[in-house]
Design an enzyme around this catalytic site. Structure first.
Site, PDB file in Angstrom:
ATOM      1  CB  SER A  19      32.436  45.377  55.398  1.00 60.91           C
ATOM      2  OG  SER A  19      32.326  46.303  56.461  1.00 60.91           O
ATOM      3  CE  LYS A  41      32.261  49.972  54.219  1.00 56.90           C
ATOM      4  NZ  LYS A  41      32.086  48.512  54.065  1.00 56.90           N
TER       5      LYS A  41
END
Length: 224
Positions: free
Chosen positions: A44, A113
């Site tokens: 990710s 993230k």
């Protein structure tokens, strides 16, 4: 003679055990207060972080300066990105916790993230050029995975006080704030759930390097 020979051996084992306990205790203290190690389990955050990377995370990085757009953060996703428990049972959870502590496996509840929106920001996707905008201004994102669009999913959110809007760099492979718009909290992560900031890749050795920073110096309407 036998008794005299056995006594030093017993003391030696006790000393070794005590040294091991102290080493683990000191390591635990350091990792809980200053610096920790995390395993990257997914794609990710490519190309910045690859599956299998181990990263050093500073727990004090945001003590002197606030979290800013463009920062990469490690956070506890329980209550926002993840359930409060794994549902696999205490024994499996304990084994997983040990593996996570040694940096051998990823966590089911810890995520990495990038911050796209801080409190008060109006974050949208997408403008006519297909870019994410913050407070009406397009965001340049040089860190995106080559070939990825900023987002195939449309969204239009205002980040509440005390929360963050987070997205992965490999947008087509990232389950992030966009995937949780209908969930409690609307995909926004509480700031107090941020564990720290990745500062260095430490494994594998051929990727040993400091983490680059790509701040989003985007003009805004609300002064952030």
């Amino acid at each position: 003679m036998d008794t005299a020979e056995r006594q030093p051996r017993k003391q030696g084992w006790r000393f070794a055990l005590l040294a091991l306990v102290l080493a683990v205790a000191i390591s635990g203290l350091v990792r809980s207060l200053w610096i920790d190690v995390y395993y990257i389990p997914s794609e990710s955050m490519e190309p910045l972080l690859e599956t299998g990377d181990r990263i050093l995370v500073s727990r004090t990085a945001f003590s002197d300066e606030p979290i800013a757009r463009g920062d990469v953060v490690v956070f506890d996703g329980r209550g926002s990105f993840a359930p409060l428990s794994s549902g696999k049972g205490p024994m499996v959870d304990a084994v997983n916790a040990a593996g996570q502590w040694f940096g051998l496996v990823g966590s089911d509840t810890t995520y990495v993230k990038r911050v796209l929106g801080i409190p008060g920001d109006h974050v949208q996707c997408c403008d006519d050029a297909g870019r994410v905008t913050v407070n009406g201004q397009a965001v340049e994102e040089p860190y995106l995975f080559p070939g990825d669009e900023p987002s195939k999913q449309k969204f239009d959110v205002v980040v509440p006080e005390g929360r963050l809007w987070l997205m992965g760099d490999h947008r087509s492979r990232s389950a992030d704030s966009r995937a949780l718009l209908g969930a409690p909290g609307g995909g926004m992560v509480p700031i107090d759930r941020v564990i720290g900031k990745p500062v260095r890749i430490i494994w594998p050795l051929d990727r040993f390097a400091e983490m680059p920073r790509y701040p989003q110096a985007t003009p805004t309407k609300n002064g952030h």
